[in-house]
Design an enzyme around this catalytic site. Structure first.
Site, short mmCIF file in Angstrom:
data_model
loop_
_atom_site.label_atom_id
_atom_site.label_comp_id
_atom_site.label_asym_id
_atom_site.label_seq_id
_atom_site.Cartn_x
_atom_site.Cartn_y
_atom_site.Cartn_z
N ASP A 93 0.83 -1.21 0.00
CA ASP A 93 0.00 0.00 0.00
C ASP A 93 0.86 1.26 0.00
O ASP A 93 1.88 1.32 0.70
CB ASP A 93 -0.87 0.04 1.27
CG ASP A 93 -2.30 -0.37 1.00
OD1 ASP A 93 -2.74 -0.36 -0.17
OD2 ASP A 93 -2.99 -0.70 1.99
N LYS A 122 -0.50 -0.37 -4.32
CA LYS A 122 -1.94 -0.07 -4.28
C LYS A 122 -2.12 1.35 -3.76
O LYS A 122 -1.43 1.76 -2.81
CB LYS A 122 -2.68 -1.06 -3.38
CG LYS A 122 -4.18 -0.73 -3.23
CD LYS A 122 -4.98 -1.89 -2.67
CE LYS A 122 -4.93 -2.04 -1.18
NZ LYS A 122 -5.46 -0.90 -0.41
N GLU A 124 -5.32 4.53 -3.10
CA GLU A 124 -6.76 4.77 -2.99
C GLU A 124 -7.17 5.93 -3.89
O GLU A 124 -6.47 6.94 -3.96
CB GLU A 124 -7.13 5.09 -1.53
CG GLU A 124 -6.86 3.92 -0.60
CD GLU A 124 -7.24 4.20 0.85
OE1 GLU A 124 -7.88 5.24 1.15
OE2 GLU A 124 -6.90 3.35 1.70
N GLU A 191 -13.93 -1.86 -2.00
CA GLU A 191 -14.21 -2.08 -0.57
C GLU A 191 -15.58 -1.52 -0.23
O GLU A 191 -15.90 -0.36 -0.56
CB GLU A 191 -13.12 -1.40 0.28
CG GLU A 191 -13.39 -1.56 1.78
CD GLU A 191 -12.21 -1.22 2.68
OE1 GLU A 191 -11.11 -0.93 2.17
OE2 GLU A 191 -12.41 -1.26 3.92
O1 KIV Z 1 -4.96 -1.79 4.06
C1 KIV Z 1 -5.55 -2.84 3.81
O2 KIV Z 1 -5.36 -3.88 4.45
C2 KIV Z 1 -6.49 -2.85 2.71
C3 KIV Z 1 -7.48 -3.96 2.70
C4 KIV Z 1 -8.62 -3.58 3.58
C5 KIV Z 1 -7.92 -4.29 1.34
O3 KIV Z 1 -6.50 -1.96 1.90
#
Ligand code: KIV
Length: 274
Positions: A93, A122, A124, A191
């Site tokens: 992330d 990833k 957002e 989500e």
């Molecule tokens: O940070 C995380 O674990 C996520 C999941 C909720 C998909 O983005």
């Protein structure tokens, strides 16, 4: 390296593997991990994708939200997960405010790939992130775009709520999903989205769509590890499930989750939204 006992070869999950799974209608199993021991266990239990989520801010660091998580935290946790991740695709992330312009996004994404060994990052956001996603994709960085409930915007949203319930929001999420694919996103994550909208999005893009609280029709599912193990601090989210119930070891709990995603029995209506 992990060796397949039959062929003796190592087969790393890649963006191509995931695309083929979508085309073949095979469910993609994803789970979060934050350390080496769980990375090893998930990697040997058939999990296709391991996500080092910024959820670590809540389940590891004990914060109320994911906002305090830093790039250094993500680099550290991704590196220790990568040390034992030999088969799964590893996603890291991008934490809050680490991709607010294209140059910042590129240098932080590059850190996660070069210093930590992530295979994909990833972030957002929908329409607002098109330029960032395009820039990363052009630089050879695979991107998963996280739509629906975006926990980094919790204060803007006024809480953790299902997204896309009204017609206008649903349409805009669908258009964002297509636009993100068009600028180069390799995967989408939805989500807390009504199942019908998640189904429409899944069918209208070619890239794999992973759901969490987004119904059973997505190409794959993800949960936070602590929810699967039933050790979430406080009340677990409604879309999650404790897979330790009825299992006498962590390994069996993880394997039950893998099996339930693969055979489509998770999520059920109980863990989905309308
Ligand atoms: O940070 C995380 O674990 C996520 C999941 C909720 C998909 O983005």
């Amino acid at each position: 390296m992990y060796k397949n006992p039959e062929s003796g070869t190592v087969s790393r999950t890649t963006v191509n593997t995931l695309m083929k799974k979508k085309q073949a209608g095979e469910k993609i199993v994803c789970l979060t991990a934050y350390d080496a021991s769980f990375s090893y266990l998930l990697d040997h239990s058939g999990v296709d994708v391991i996500l080092v989520g910024d959820s670590l801010g809540m389940v590891i660091q004990g914060h109320e939200t994911t906002l305090p998580v830093t790039m250094d935290d993500m680099v550290y946790h991704t590196r220790i997960v990568a040390s034992q991740c030999q088969r799964a695709l590893l996603i890291a992330d991008m934490p809050f405010m680490s991709y607010s312009n294209i140059n910042q996004a590129l240098s932080n994404a590059a850190r996660l790939m070069k210093e930590s060994g992530a295979h994909m990052i990833k972030l957002e956001g929908g329409e607002t992130q098109l330029e960032v996603v395009r820039h990363l994709a052009r630089s050879g960085i695979p991107v998963c775009a996280h739509l629906g409930l975006q926990p980094q915007s919790v204060h803007k949203l006024g809480g953790y709520r299902v997204q896309g319930r009204d017609k206008k929001d649903a349409k805009s999420m669908l258009l964002s999903a297509r636009a993100l694919q068009d600028v180069g996103a390799d995967m989408l994550l939805l989500e807390c989205v009504p199942s019908s909208l998640a189904t429409d999005i899944t069918h209208s893009v070619e890239v794999p769509v992973i759901g969490i609280g987004a119904g059973s029709e997505c190409d794959g599912q993800i949960l936070v590890l602590q929810d699967v193990l039933g050790i979430t601090p406080g009340t677990p989210p409604r879309f999650s499930k404790n897979f330790m119930l009825g299992n006498d070891s962590i390994q069996k709990g993880i394997e039950s989750y893998v099996q339930a995603v693969r055979d489509g029995s998770f999520p059920s209506e109980e863990q989905s939204f309308s």
